[in-house]
Design a protein around this motif. Structure first.
Motif, PDB file in Angstrom:
ATOM      1  N   ALA A   4       7.434  11.412 -16.188  1.00  0.00           N
ATOM      2  CA  ALA A   4       6.714  10.002 -16.269  1.00  0.00           C
ATOM      3  C   ALA A   4       5.240   9.767 -15.064  1.00  0.00           C
ATOM      4  CB  ALA A   4       7.440   8.722 -16.246  1.00  0.00           C
ATOM      5  N   ALA A   5       4.126   9.545 -14.796  1.00  0.00           N
ATOM      6  CA  ALA A   5       3.392   9.936 -14.091  1.00  0.00           C
ATOM      7  C   ALA A   5       3.884   8.567 -13.444  1.00  0.00           C
ATOM      8  CB  ALA A   5       1.932  10.039 -13.999  1.00  0.00           C
ATOM      9  N   ALA A   6       4.235   6.972 -13.663  1.00  0.00           N
ATOM     10  CA  ALA A   6       4.851   5.902 -13.047  1.00  0.00           C
ATOM     11  C   ALA A   6       5.837   5.808 -11.837  1.00  0.00           C
ATOM     12  CB  ALA A   6       3.760   4.751 -13.959  1.00  0.00           C
ATOM     13  N   GLY A   7       7.131   5.927 -12.761  1.00  0.00           N
ATOM     14  CA  GLY A   7       8.035   5.981 -12.284  1.00  0.00           C
ATOM     15  C   GLY A   7       9.094   7.095 -12.298  1.00  0.00           C
ATOM     16  N   GLY A   8      10.337   6.608 -12.324  1.00  0.00           N
ATOM     17  CA  GLY A   8      11.475   7.294 -12.423  1.00  0.00           C
ATOM     18  C   GLY A   8      13.087   7.438 -13.264  1.00  0.00           C
ATOM     19  N   GLY A   9      13.546   7.317 -12.038  1.00  0.00           N
ATOM     20  CA  GLY A   9      15.001   7.430 -13.240  1.00  0.00           C
ATOM     21  C   GLY A   9      15.191   7.692 -14.279  1.00  0.00           C
ATOM     22  N   GLY A  10      14.901   8.929 -14.310  1.00  0.00           N
ATOM     23  CA  GLY A  10      15.232   9.701 -15.584  1.00  0.00           C
ATOM     24  C   GLY A  10      14.367   9.716 -16.756  1.00  0.00           C
ATOM     25  N   THR A  24       2.613   9.865   6.410  1.00  0.00           N
ATOM     26  CA  THR A  24       1.294   9.930   5.120  1.00  0.00           C
ATOM     27  C   THR A  24       1.581   8.400   4.985  1.00  0.00           C
ATOM     28  OG1 THR A  24       2.292  10.567   3.151  1.00  0.00           O
ATOM     29  CG2 THR A  24       1.004  12.048   5.039  1.00  0.00           C
ATOM     30  N   VAL A  25       2.221   7.977   4.863  1.00  0.00           N
ATOM     31  CA  VAL A  25       1.318   6.295   4.092  1.00  0.00           C
ATOM     32  C   VAL A  25       1.782   5.422   5.191  1.00  0.00           C
ATOM     33  CG1 VAL A  25       1.500   6.707   1.764  1.00  0.00           C
ATOM     34  CG2 VAL A  25       3.959   6.803   2.841  1.00  0.00           C
ATOM     35  N   ALA A  26       2.766   5.695   6.396  1.00  0.00           N
ATOM     36  CA  ALA A  26       3.029   4.694   7.203  1.00  0.00           C
ATOM     37  C   ALA A  26       4.066   3.933   6.877  1.00  0.00           C
ATOM     38  CB  ALA A  26       1.525   3.925   8.134  1.00  0.00           C
ATOM     39  N   TYR A  27       4.965   4.369   6.644  1.00  0.00           N
ATOM     40  CA  TYR A  27       6.444   3.482   6.112  1.00  0.00           C
ATOM     41  C   TYR A  27       6.833   3.176   6.727  1.00  0.00           C
ATOM     42  CZ  TYR A  27       9.822   2.988   2.386  1.00  0.00           C
ATOM     43  OH  TYR A  27      10.168   2.337   1.589  1.00  0.00           O
ATOM     44  N   THR A  28       7.670   1.928   6.111  1.00  0.00           N
ATOM     45  CA  THR A  28       8.473   0.941   7.033  1.00  0.00           C
ATOM     46  C   THR A  28       9.717   0.878   5.961  1.00  0.00           C
ATOM     47  OG1 THR A  28       7.130  -1.033   6.566  1.00  0.00           O
ATOM     48  CG2 THR A  28       6.410  -0.275   8.307  1.00  0.00           C
ATOM     49  N   GLY A  29      10.490   0.713   6.767  1.00  0.00           N
ATOM     50  CA  GLY A  29      11.713  -0.151   5.878  1.00  0.00           C
ATOM     51  C   GLY A  29      12.443   1.588   5.911  1.00  0.00           C
ATOM     52  N   MET A  56       8.994  10.281  -3.569  1.00  0.00           N
ATOM     53  CA  MET A  56       9.243   9.001  -2.778  1.00  0.00           C
ATOM     54  C   MET A  56       9.410   7.707  -3.433  1.00  0.00           C
ATOM     55  SD  MET A  56       8.058   8.571   0.991  1.00  0.00           S
ATOM     56  CE  MET A  56       8.994   7.276   2.142  1.00  0.00           C
ATOM     57  N   ASN A  57      11.330   7.149  -2.987  1.00  0.00           N
ATOM     58  CA  ASN A  57      11.386   6.363  -3.535  1.00  0.00           C
ATOM     59  C   ASN A  57      10.861   4.939  -2.691  1.00  0.00           C
ATOM     60  OD1 ASN A  57      12.137   7.057  -5.949  1.00  0.00           O
ATOM     61  ND2 ASN A  57      14.307   8.050  -5.352  1.00  0.00           N
ATOM     62  N   THR A  58      10.557   4.323  -2.455  1.00  0.00           N
ATOM     63  CA  THR A  58       9.633   3.029  -1.587  1.00  0.00           C
ATOM     64  C   THR A  58      11.152   1.902  -1.679  1.00  0.00           C
ATOM     65  OG1 THR A  58       8.629   3.093  -2.708  1.00  0.00           O
ATOM     66  CG2 THR A  58       7.923   3.833  -1.863  1.00  0.00           C
ATOM     67  N   ARG A  59      11.825   2.002  -0.998  1.00  0.00           N
ATOM     68  CA  ARG A  59      13.239   1.096  -1.472  1.00  0.00           C
ATOM     69  C   ARG A  59      13.874   1.431  -1.062  1.00  0.00           C
ATOM     70  NH1 ARG A  59      16.274   3.176  -5.716  1.00  0.00           N
ATOM     71  NH2 ARG A  59      15.136   4.483  -7.649  1.00  0.00           N
ATOM     72  N   LEU A  60      15.316   0.475  -1.003  1.00  0.00           N
ATOM     73  CA  LEU A  60      17.334   0.762  -0.491  1.00  0.00           C
ATOM     74  C   LEU A  60      17.145   1.859  -2.043  1.00  0.00           C
ATOM     75  CD1 LEU A  60      18.811   0.468   1.113  1.00  0.00           C
ATOM     76  CD2 LEU A  60      19.920  -1.313  -0.104  1.00  0.00           C
ATOM     77  N   ASP A 109       1.091  -0.865   0.272  1.00  0.00           N
ATOM     78  CA  ASP A 109      -0.113  -0.288  -0.007  1.00  0.00           C
ATOM     79  C   ASP A 109       0.687   1.405  -0.480  1.00  0.00           C
ATOM     80  OD1 ASP A 109      -2.218  -1.687  -0.254  1.00  0.00           O
ATOM     81  OD2 ASP A 109      -2.862  -1.531   2.022  1.00  0.00           O
ATOM     82  N   ALA A 110       1.791   1.354   0.466  1.00  0.00           N
ATOM     83  CA  ALA A 110       2.649   2.136   0.510  1.00  0.00           C
ATOM     84  C   ALA A 110       3.510   3.020  -0.256  1.00  0.00           C
ATOM     85  CB  ALA A 110       3.660   2.452   1.978  1.00  0.00           C
ATOM     86  N   MET A 111       3.732   1.455  -1.378  1.00  0.00           N
ATOM     87  CA  MET A 111       4.706   1.862  -2.497  1.00  0.00           C
ATOM     88  C   MET A 111       3.813   2.004  -3.356  1.00  0.00           C
ATOM     89  SD  MET A 111       6.216  -2.108  -2.385  1.00  0.00           S
ATOM     90  CE  MET A 111       6.850  -1.769  -4.184  1.00  0.00           C
ATOM     91  N   GLU A 112       2.204   1.556  -3.299  1.00  0.00           N
ATOM     92  CA  GLU A 112       1.390   1.912  -3.900  1.00  0.00           C
ATOM     93  C   GLU A 112       0.990   3.160  -4.107  1.00  0.00           C
ATOM     94  OE1 GLU A 112      -1.590  -1.106  -6.489  1.00  0.00           O
ATOM     95  OE2 GLU A 112      -2.618  -0.521  -4.613  1.00  0.00           O
ATOM     96  N   ALA A 113       1.171   3.935  -3.093  1.00  0.00           N
ATOM     97  CA  ALA A 113       0.819   5.487  -2.821  1.00  0.00           C
ATOM     98  C   ALA A 113       1.167   5.943  -3.135  1.00  0.00           C
ATOM     99  CB  ALA A 113       0.574   5.646  -1.114  1.00  0.00           C
ATOM    100  N   MET A 114       3.539   5.758  -3.208  1.00  0.00           N
ATOM    101  CA  MET A 114       4.174   7.049  -3.438  1.00  0.00           C
ATOM    102  C   MET A 114       4.424   6.516  -4.971  1.00  0.00           C
ATOM    103  SD  MET A 114       4.984   8.984  -1.073  1.00  0.00           S
ATOM    104  CE  MET A 114       4.672   9.674  -0.015  1.00  0.00           C
ATOM    105  N   GLY A 115       4.343   5.427  -5.325  1.00  0.00           N
ATOM    106  CA  GLY A 115       4.758   5.121  -7.071  1.00  0.00           C
ATOM    107  C   GLY A 115       4.049   5.764  -7.677  1.00  0.00           C
ATOM    108  N   ASP A 116       2.636   6.165  -7.781  1.00  0.00           N
ATOM    109  CA  ASP A 116       2.378   7.001  -8.809  1.00  0.00           C
ATOM    110  C   ASP A 116       2.516   8.537  -8.290  1.00  0.00           C
ATOM    111  OD1 ASP A 116       0.349   9.029 -10.007  1.00  0.00           O
ATOM    112  OD2 ASP A 116      -0.661   6.954 -10.411  1.00  0.00           O
TER     113      ASP A 116
END
Length: 636
Positions: A161-167, A267-272, A290-294, A110-117
């Protein structure tokens, strides 16, 4: 609390090796997955066991969710770490892992989905009081709506791009006349990279810094930050140098960045482990994403905090609580990381593939890599080879340490950005902390290929190496005391073609005569070199070059004018777009073909003006290096 005893690493390369290293220290066994292109690769050997998932392209291997889950079941893994890139920010993958009864080492789906878009994240951040740039993030994607929004925002405008990053999918547009073409190109790239062609627009700041904050949360409601990193120095909107702490920030601004980043994650109760990224202009900052990863650049944070972020990702996934208070996390010194990439700065950072002839990482610094001499760099994956990280008590100490490490880094066989990174660290604007995302365009626009030409002594050294016994020590010349017998030499470099003789002295010295120039070398002349066939790779303190031994070769003939009109594939890749047809009139600089390779699109342009004689490829075709793509009859 979840027990993690066997961890499958759903990634490759240096990050897979890095995760395996921490898991081993924690007593956790590891499972690698590998594509056909990676069979026998360093990350496979870094793990306790490995499962083949087939294919070469990411879509056939590291992005194939069903293959990853099947590999976990087959190997007996009870947890999956996604690393970064590939599936690391795919909520559907995280859900599939959890539904398979496995532990996902990362945030909640859910956190990934909220911040991934990116569009939804912008709206969420604005509602939470996090500063966002004026922009457009509505679902309506008609070109006229986007054009109207851009006029309202004002130029220059940034397309994302709304759905991703990395340039990927990013375009900076300075004038309305250029917007329609930029929208179409960004939409096509976004669809190719993320399977989603939605775009957002934001006001482009004139000279911002890119500053991000490392956040960390657990499942017990604890959420804090581990300081910020400056990632402003980029090419193609992708980072090549990162450092922490971000230089020159007032204490109050530094504290506010951390506080706002934690608020955003809450706002997305982030963990990790996660990263909240901002654009900083003067003392104002605005949420980017927000990048939801390492992150790739996590080692600099580890250097100044003394923490192992992968270890704490695993601990949080097991249900452990973070033991720190915010006031405990004070950075120790300064750390800088550079990304060593297989790319050619002189050719707009074009990625390179091929065989690694020799690899020697530097001593005294941290080098995360998955490189080995003799391996072949695949065109299917990212061009990053290694991360070199220096830590010191001050920024200048870290810079000097990293500069020395780059001088001692050796990778022969494939063009890299090593020498360019060294010039970047030496630039007066970098040492003066004058950082912005426009750093390269401001300071290297005309000098990306300004690597030093070999001097007379370098040429003489290469001539000696062309006839030196191959079983001599690799790092030093180490001449023997044989009789002084002249040996003919002939080398070429670019348009230089030099002939002469090399004479070995009885005292272990050598004398090389090229034309009117004579150079004497001691027995312990320092250099790094490698010879394979007729190619001599040489690296000294002044530069690195490739020479060719021409003793048995016929003299090269001058290129014909017709050859100037031939456009060849510079690497393996997929033809994403063909922009011309036979009979078309083209001007020098016009885009002819776009290749998709190493996670980037590369526009190949005409070197001459004229008429297209032939087009040798079609869209979606895979091509190898040297393949004739387009031939042009030069005008006049």
């Amino acid at each position: 609390m979840s027990a993690i005893q066997r961890l499958l690493i759903a990634n490759r390369g240096e990050i897979a090796c890095r995760i395996a290293r921490t898991a081993r220290r924690m007593g956790i066994s590891t499972v690698a997955v590998f594509s056909d292109a990676d069979a026998g690769g360093p990350h496979v050997h870094a793990c306790d066991t490995a499962v083949a998932i087939g294919g070469n392209a990411p879509g056939e291997s590291y992005l194939a969710v069903d293959k990853i889950i099947a590999a976990a079941r087959r190997s007996g893994a009870d947890a999956i770490h996604p690393g970064y890139g590939f599936l690391s920010e795919k909520p559907a993958f995280a859900r599939a892992v959890l539904e398979a009864g496995l532990v996902f080492v990362g945030p909640s789906p859910d956190a990934m989905e909220a911040m991934g878009d990116k569009a939804l994240a912008r709206r969420r951040m604005a509602a939470a009081g996090v500063p966002v740039l004026p922009g457009y993030d509505d679902p309506a994607q008609q070109e006229e709506r986007l054009m109207e929004a851009a006029r309202r925002i004002g130029f220059p405008v940034m397309i994302k791009a709304a759905a991703g990053g990395g340039g990927r999918g990013m375009r900076l547009v300075h004038a309305e006349a250029n917007l329609p073409a930029a929208l179409r190109a960004a939409r096509a790239e976004a669809a190719s990279a993320f399977g989603d062609d939605r775009l957002i627009l934001e006001r482009a700041l004139p000279a911002p810094r890119h500053v991000e904050v490392q956040v960390f949360g657990d499942r017990h409601g604890h959420l804090l930050h581990l300081g910020e990193r400056d990632c402003s120095i980029q090419r193609r909107h992708q980072k090549i140098l990162e450092e922490t702490p971000a230089p020159g920030l007032p204490a109050a601004l530094r504290a506010r960045l951390g506080e706002v980043a934690v608020r955003a994650a809450a706002t997305v109760a982030y963990t990790g482990a996660g990263t909240v990224e901002f654009l900083l202009q003067d003392e104002e900052f605005f949420f980017m994403e927000m990048n939801t990863r390492l992150q790739v650049e996590h080692p600099v944070t580890e250097a100044v905090t003394g923490l192992d972020l992968v270890e704490w990702q695993v601990r949080v996934a097991r249900g452990e609580a973070l033991p720190w208070r915010q006031e405990d996390l004070v950075p120790d010194g300064h750390a800088i990381e550079v990304r060593l990439c297989a790319e050619d700065p002189a050719a707009d950072f074009m990625p390179q593939s091929g065989r690694v002839e020799r690899w020697c990482p530097p001593d005294g610094v941290r080098t995360d890599h998955a490189v080995a001499g003799g391996m072949t760099l695949s065109p299917f994956y990212d061009s990053m080879l290694a991360k070199i990280v220096a830590h010191g008590p001050t920024r200048e100490a870290a810079r000097e340490k990293l500069r020395a490490a780059l001088a001692d880094t050796v990778l022969f066989g494939v063009t890299t950005n090593r020498a360019f990174l060294a010039r970047l660290l030496d630039h007066p604007a970098f040492t003066a902390e004058e950082l912005s995302t426009g750093f390269l365009s401001s300071h290297f626009a005309e000098a990306l290929d300004r690597s030093p030409a070999p001097g007379p002594r370098d040429l003489a050294l290469a001539a000696w190496l062309s006839v030196r016994p191959v079983d001599a020590p690799a790092t030093w010349l180490g001449f023997s005391s044989a009789a002084a017998i002249p040996v003919p030499v002939r080398i070429t470099h670019g348009e230089m073609d030099l002939e002469g003789t090399a004479v070995l002295g009885r005292d272990g010295s050598a004398t090389v005569q090229l034309g009117s120039e004579s150079h004497r070398f001691d027995a312990q002349e320092p250099c790094q070199w490698h010879r394979r066939g007729g190619r001599i790779h040489l690296q000294t303190r002044t530069g690195e070059w490739v020479f060719h031994d021409q003793r048995l070769a016929a003299r090269a003939t001058a290129q014909t004018t017709a050859r100037d009109g031939r456009v060849l594939a510079p690497m393996n890749g997929r033809v994403a777009h063909v922009a011309v047809a036979p009979g078309a009139a083209v001007r020098k600089g016009d885009v002819l073909v776009t290749l998709d390779a190493m996670k980037m699109e590369h526009a190949l342009t005409a070197r001459v003006s004229g008429t297209v004689l032939s087009v040798g490829v079609v869209e979606n075709e895979q091509v190898a290096p040297g393949r004739l793509l387009v031939e042009i009859a030069p005008a006049g």
